[in-house]
Every structure is written in C-alpha cells, then in structure tokens.
Write an enzyme that holds these catalytic residues in place. Structure first.
Site, PDB file in Angstrom:
ATOM      1  N   HIS A 203      -0.464  -9.604  -5.332  1.00  0.00           N
ATOM      2  CA  HIS A 203      -0.001  -8.278  -4.922  1.00  0.00           C
ATOM      3  C   HIS A 203      -0.411  -7.248  -5.953  1.00  0.00           C
ATOM      4  O   HIS A 203      -0.765  -7.606  -7.073  1.00  0.00           O
ATOM      5  CB  HIS A 203       1.522  -8.273  -4.777  1.00  0.00           C
ATOM      6  CG  HIS A 203       1.992  -9.031  -3.589  1.00  0.00           C
ATOM      7  ND1 HIS A 203       3.241  -9.595  -3.523  1.00  0.00           N
ATOM      8  CD2 HIS A 203       1.382  -9.338  -2.433  1.00  0.00           C
ATOM      9  CE1 HIS A 203       3.376 -10.209  -2.362  1.00  0.00           C
ATOM     10  NE2 HIS A 203       2.262 -10.062  -1.674  1.00  0.00           N
ATOM     11  N   THR A 204      -0.371  -5.999  -5.578  1.00  0.00           N
ATOM     12  CA  THR A 204      -0.657  -4.923  -6.520  1.00  0.00           C
ATOM     13  C   THR A 204       0.330  -4.990  -7.681  1.00  0.00           C
ATOM     14  O   THR A 204       1.533  -5.000  -7.460  1.00  0.00           O
ATOM     15  CB  THR A 204      -0.509  -3.548  -5.849  1.00  0.00           C
ATOM     16  OG1 THR A 204      -1.110  -3.618  -4.571  1.00  0.00           O
ATOM     17  CG2 THR A 204      -1.164  -2.471  -6.667  1.00  0.00           C
ATOM     18  N   THR A 205      -0.190  -5.088  -8.895  1.00  0.00           N
ATOM     19  CA  THR A 205       0.713  -5.089 -10.040  1.00  0.00           C
ATOM     20  C   THR A 205       0.648  -3.776 -10.797  1.00  0.00           C
ATOM     21  O   THR A 205       1.446  -3.520 -11.668  1.00  0.00           O
ATOM     22  CB  THR A 205       0.369  -6.229 -11.006  1.00  0.00           C
ATOM     23  OG1 THR A 205      -1.019  -6.147 -11.321  1.00  0.00           O
ATOM     24  CG2 THR A 205       0.666  -7.573 -10.395  1.00  0.00           C
ATOM     25  N   ARG A 206      -0.323  -2.966 -10.457  1.00  0.00           N
ATOM     26  CA  ARG A 206      -0.421  -1.644 -11.093  1.00  0.00           C
ATOM     27  C   ARG A 206      -1.286  -0.748 -10.219  1.00  0.00           C
ATOM     28  O   ARG A 206      -2.156  -1.237  -9.485  1.00  0.00           O
ATOM     29  CB  ARG A 206      -1.029  -1.762 -12.490  1.00  0.00           C
ATOM     30  CG  ARG A 206      -2.466  -2.229 -12.474  1.00  0.00           C
ATOM     31  CD  ARG A 206      -2.865  -2.816 -13.793  1.00  0.00           C
ATOM     32  NE  ARG A 206      -4.040  -3.657 -13.611  1.00  0.00           N
ATOM     33  CZ  ARG A 206      -5.281  -3.295 -13.938  1.00  0.00           C
ATOM     34  NH1 ARG A 206      -5.500  -2.119 -14.490  1.00  0.00           N
ATOM     35  NH2 ARG A 206      -6.287  -4.113 -13.731  1.00  0.00           N
TER      36      ARG A 206
END
Lengths: 262, 256
Positions: free
Chosen positions: A33-36
């Site tokens: 998943h998008t972590t930043r």
C-alpha cells in the site's frame, strides 16, 4: 498451540513447508500500500463570505523538493455549484477527481430526476471514500476542502483528510495553510456570524494575501495558483492566476538563519 | 499537517531526521490510522432527566480545526436517545452514523422506538465487533427509560455497565472532571457540618443544579486543558408524562 491469531487456520510451516511466494510480482510477498505521498501538492485555502465561498490552491506538483509540474489544477468544479480542492498526493487526487467524481457526476446525470448533488453530498461521499480507504489501511494521501452551497442554499465549506477526519469552519486551510493562512483568515472570519459581514471582494483579497504569505514561507509552493469564487451566479474558477505585488523587500530584515554573518 | 509531506504521521518528537537520510529502499515508514481530535464529553443523570454535554473544539496537535464541531448527537427525531463521542473524530462520527442507521432501521422493522437498554447493548456490540481494529471513540449514551433518565458509558472496545451510571466523563479533560463529579454528584468526602464523620447522603440532583455543574466543569477544564474550549453544547432529555422532551443549549467557552 500457536498463539498468533493471524496464523490460525493456515497451513503449518512445519508440516507443509513455507508458503511459496515466488509467483507474486513484488518482492515483499504481500500487497503493497502507499506508505508515503510521492508527487505532492501543498496547501489549499478557503474562506466563506456573505453569499458564497472563495478557494485557492497553487499550481505546483512537487517531487520531494523538486518543483516537478507547474501547471497542475488542484481545484475541480463538481456540478454547477460545488468545488473540491486537494492537497497531498497528486495521483490520489487525480484518482478522486477524474475517476471517482466524474463517474459519480455521470451516474447522477443519467438519473435525470431534477436532483443535483450539492456540496454536502459531494463532501460526505469524499469523506466516506477517504475513511473507507484508511480502514483498509490503503490511504488516499490527500487533504481536501469542499465548498459550495448546502440544501438551504447557504454557503458550505468543509474539510476531510486521509484519515477520514471531518470538520467545518468559516475559514479552512490544509498543510502549511493551517499554520500561516488560518490566523489571517480568522482575523476577519472568527465565527459564522462574522461571515455575513464579509463581501466577495474582501474574501478574494484575504485569500490572495494568504497565497502570497504562503509563497513567501512555504518552500513547496509557487507564485501561480487557481482561484475559485462561488457566488449565486455559479462557480468562477480561474487557473494560472499570478501572484500580485510580490516583494521580497522584507527578506533582508529576517535575521537568525541563512547566509548573514551579522 | 506535516505528514502530508513527510509521512511521519506518528509522533516525531523528539525530532529525528531518519526520514531524510537515504537508508535504502526498504525503510518502512511508520504510519497510524488514528489521530486524537481532543475535546471532552460529560453526562449526568437526575431523577427523571439526563444531561449530556460536550465542548465544540476540534483539534489536532496544536492546531484548532474548528470551534463549532458538535460532539453530542440525537439518534432519531422521535427518539430520546442521545449519543456523545470523543477520541478520533472520524471513528467517533462513524459510530454515531452506524447507531443512527440502526435506530432508524429498528423503527422501520418494529414500528416503535429502540429502548435505551437495547441501544446500549447494540452500541457494545458495534464497538466490540471492531475489537481487533478498534474504533477509537469513547462513548456516552443517554435516554429516557420507564420515565427515568439513564446513562451508559463505554470504553473503545465496548465495555459498559448494564445497570447504567449516575454520571460519566470522557475525553481529553476527563481526568480533570471526574474528581469534581465524585465530589459534587456522588458527594464523596462530603460530611454533615459539625457531625462526627456523618456522610451527606447521595440523592438525585435538580436539573438546574446539574446544568450549573456541567458549565462549571467545562469552564474549569477550559482553563487547564488546551484541547477544551470554544463552545459547550448541552443537551437535556427530560421525561414528561409518558414521553420526553429534548432541548439543546449552547454556552460560550473561552477561545484561547
């Protein structure tokens, strides 16, 4: 007994061997998943006035500290009387604007029942999408402002972020705007009652001042922005508005850091 | 909201600079799906009424998001049920919306209003069903049951007392308000003057006294807690004959 709940009901490694993850594309073995946020937009500022709302967001998309794209539209008109402004990850913003909101509008248009989606409806939809994604630990990395009119035809302004946090106020700003623009805007709009005393011109002037202050102090901002004015006549959304009366004269009086030796 | 830029949603205090160093592609950024939006709620029951109040400040860190976000919600137009929530604003609103829909559904199915004990049990079920990814929402649920004011309070995973409570406070300034309530509602450490260790008996308080206690509790909490202030929303549910009446009062708090 295996006391780790996530392993319950799964094949035991000591009997079946380790799970073969080789068919998965990414090396982590699990869905990433998008972590930043990667390409980002900075603040969105907005203020209610007597009869409408003014909103602004600059046209910059940054890649870290690199000013990557300088013609990005971060305010979208949704229907006749609603606008949405977004900060944070640009690709997530484009997903919200071009995929989700567009299909919502088309679906609503096809109903042909004379009912139009107003700002509170768009807002609660977007806030729900953001909250739903945070519950799946798959954030849409944005902070959004929605402006328009409510069902009583009164000016509407509200905010939602990547966690699904929702709130409303006569003056709102995301990102650095929360630190730099809000004090300026709350001076003229401390509460809902004071909004009736603010004219459209005063609101535009205040928002322009905020964009200037933000350009002076926010290193991820630029001097070109989108300005949206909502009034009874509809939405007046202009992209590529240039910052007025820019002057760095004050800079030489700033002390305490930088290149000065005294 | 600095995390939009640096992804350090979780506390970055004391400031560390590891986000900005090139530590290779496998650095896992710590993110949390929760935040704390401050605020406090307070409920006190009387004989045939109950008062539920909450401040209207909505904050994150040192920023005030809004001065006018209400935390106390009626669960239905014809219902005596009122729910107040604090903690993480998004979860709190989600719990309220879930309860509102359940109360509406109940009426459609059974053609009568959901009773406070039933709503209380339902709220516990909703909160506990999220036991392994909790809704970060502290709840106080009130209503009129059999002509009496009832109050239930919950932790984030749904623990509550079936028999209800006389008073409850939750949220940022609950630590400040609970001892005050112990003294003024439960009459702890209060003795009959000049009588040797004779405690003042606990009795239901009149409505005006309760409203005054609520205002005093919040003005004091506003003085001492940075997340409390701006405005106070006081909802009173009072039994009248076979039904009930719900009224709302807004009271100004300091905005500093």
């Amino acid at each position: 007994m295996n006391h780790t709940p996530e392993n319950w009901g799964r094949p035991r490694d000591d009997i079946y061997g380790f799970y073969d993850k080789s068919f998965l594309q990414n090396t982590g073995g699990a869905q990433q998943h998008t972590t930043r946020p990667v390409v980002t937009g900075t603040s969105v500022v907005a203020l209610k006035y007597n009869g409408g709302v003014v909103m602004a967001a600059d046209n910059l998309a940054s890649y870290g500290s690199l000013a990557r794209f300088t013609d990005i539209k971060r305010i979208k008109q949704v229907g006749d009387h609603t606008i949405v402004g977004a900060g944070g990850d640009i690709s997530d913003m484009q997903y919200l604007f071009d995929k989700l909101l567009e299909s919502v509008l088309i679906k609503e248009e096809y109903q042909n029942d004379g009912h139009a989606l107003r700002a509170p409806h768009i807002y609660s939809y977007l806030a729900r999408v953001l909250y739903n994604r945070r519950c799946k630990f798959n954030f849409l990395w944005n902070s959004i402002l929605v402006a328009g009119y409510d069902d009583e035809k009164k000016p509407f302004l509200a905010s939602a972020d990547l966690l699904g946090t929702r709130f409303s106020s006569p003056a709102l700003a995301s990102g650095y705007g929360a630190q730099l623009a809000i004090p300026i805007l709350r001076k003229i709009a401390p509460d809902e009652a004071s909004v009736t005393k603010i004219t459209k011109e005063q609101a535009i002037e205040a928002i322009k001042l905020c964009m200037k202050v933000l350009f002076y102090r926010d290193a991820r901002s630029m001097n070109k922005y989108s300005l949206a004015v909502i009034s009874e006549e509809g939405v007046d959304l202009t992209h590529g508005v240039a910052l007025e009366n820019e002057s760095w004269k004050f800079a030489e009086t700033v002390r305490g850091y930088g290149a000065q030796t005294v | 909201m600095a995390y939009l830029h640096t992804a350090n949603i979780i506390s970055d205090f004391p400031p560390s600079h590891h986000h900005h160093t090139s530590a290779g592609p496998f650095v896992q950024h710590q993110i949390t799906p929760y935040t704390n939006n401050g605020g406090t709620i307070l409920g006190i029951t009387g004989e045939d009424f109950v008062v539920l109040a909450g401040d209207t400040r909505h904050s994150e860190g040192y920023s005030i998001n809004s001065r006018t976000e209400k935390k106390v919600h009626r669960l239905g137009k014809e219902s005596s049920l009122v729910l107040a929530t604090v903690g993480f604003g998004a979860d709190a609103l989600d719990v309220v919306e879930t309860m509102k829909r359940a109360v509406e559904d109940y009426k459609f199915h059974h053609n009568k209003e959901m009773s406070p004990p039933a709503a209380a049990q339902l709220l516990m079920t909703i909160l506990y069903s999220n036991r392994f990814f909790p809704k970060y929402a502290y709840c106080i649920l009130v209503g009129i049951h059999a002509g009496k004011g009832v109050l239930y309070s919950y932790d984030v995973v749904g623990s509550y007392s079936k028999s209800g409570e006389r008073r409850a406070a939750a949220g940022a300034a609950s630590d400040l308000i609970v001892p005050f309530l112990d003294n003024q509602v439960e009459l702890k450490n209060q003795y009959v003057p000049y009588a040797w260790e004779e405690e003042i008996p606990v009795q239901p308080l009149p409505m005006e006294k309760v409203r005054r206690l609520v205002k005093d509790a919040f003005t004091s909490a506003t003085e001492r807690h940075i997340q409390v202030g701006d405005g106070l929303q006081i909802i009173t549910v009072a039994a009248s004959g076979v039904g009930w009446g719900v009224s709302e009062e807004m009271y100004e708090l300091k905005k500093d």
